[in-house]
Design an enzyme around this catalytic site. Sequence first.
Site, mmCIF file in Angstrom:
data_model
loop_
_atom_site.group_PDB
_atom_site.id
_atom_site.type_symbol
_atom_site.label_atom_id
_atom_site.label_comp_id
_atom_site.label_asym_id
_atom_site.label_seq_id
_atom_site.Cartn_x
_atom_site.Cartn_y
_atom_site.Cartn_z
ATOM 1 N N ASN A 146 -60.784 8.550 67.304
ATOM 2 C CA ASN A 146 -59.995 9.750 67.103
ATOM 3 C C ASN A 146 -58.914 9.855 68.171
ATOM 4 O O ASN A 146 -59.012 9.249 69.246
ATOM 5 C CB ASN A 146 -60.901 10.989 67.186
ATOM 6 C CG ASN A 146 -60.623 11.989 66.084
ATOM 7 O OD1 ASN A 146 -59.556 11.980 65.479
ATOM 8 N ND2 ASN A 146 -61.585 12.872 65.838
ATOM 9 N N HIS A 203 -62.433 14.671 48.237
ATOM 10 C CA HIS A 203 -61.612 15.866 48.030
ATOM 11 C C HIS A 203 -60.586 15.689 46.917
ATOM 12 O O HIS A 203 -59.633 16.455 46.826
ATOM 13 C CB HIS A 203 -60.915 16.263 49.330
ATOM 14 C CG HIS A 203 -61.849 16.801 50.355
ATOM 15 N ND1 HIS A 203 -61.510 16.925 51.695
ATOM 16 C CD2 HIS A 203 -63.125 17.257 50.260
ATOM 17 C CE1 HIS A 203 -62.540 17.423 52.371
ATOM 18 N NE2 HIS A 203 -63.529 17.619 51.517
ATOM 19 N N CYS A 234 -61.403 22.758 30.421
ATOM 20 C CA CYS A 234 -62.358 21.808 29.837
ATOM 21 C C CYS A 234 -62.738 20.676 30.779
ATOM 22 O O CYS A 234 -63.541 19.820 30.418
ATOM 23 C CB CYS A 234 -61.804 21.238 28.531
ATOM 24 S SG CYS A 234 -60.457 20.038 28.745
#
Length: 230
Positions: free
Chosen positions: A198, A106, A117
């Site tokens: 987690n 990310h 550009c």
Amino acid sequence: MKKIVILTGAGISAESGLGTFRDEGGLWAQHRIEDVATPEGFARDPGLVHAFYNARRAQAARAHPNAAHEALARLEAEHPAEVVIVTQNVDGLHEAAGSKAVIHMHGQLSGALCAACEHRWDAPEAMQPGDPCPSCGTPATRPDIVWFGEMPYHMSAIWNHLREADLFAAIGTSGEVYPAAAFVQDADRHGAHTVELNLAPSSVISDFSEFHFGKATEVVPQWVENLLLG
């Protein structure tokens, strides 16, 4: 155990003081995602978006790696085979802890990008809408961050790593943002053992064959220790 591929999300940096989308009172709670994390939001109000990312950049500069970042750096240093970290995070805490094989899918707060550009350079502490690109001179400077609706970076390399993995682990991720949420399925399909670490079950917990819940600074060092002990 041979090749290890690890996906990390906001949960691994939360204990270093960097907030997640869902934190109350943090930077994200003060803004709508549509206003500060989409190309459309940047087109509408580039000043707001730059101010938001200037604040995030300053916050990240004050942060330090925690025990979870340090444990993964230790795993890379001591594991006899390849360890690759694919991170959704835009901070540099994995590198600050000593990890070298880090893929930022990310982007990074430390980078600037020319929307005209596509030239890239190191971001200053603060960026403004009128900042010219050092390559083409166009005032089209934006943070080198992948916003919602844009394609994450390095996807071809990431898919290849997943398909070569013997072990895939997801740490501190919600399982709600694609394509990262599908990584576990792809790794599993190619024979990897899959583990979630987690604070609470993610949206894709049923796709994992093993899981450990708790603070990243507690469960990750223990998991790494067990891996290294064999």
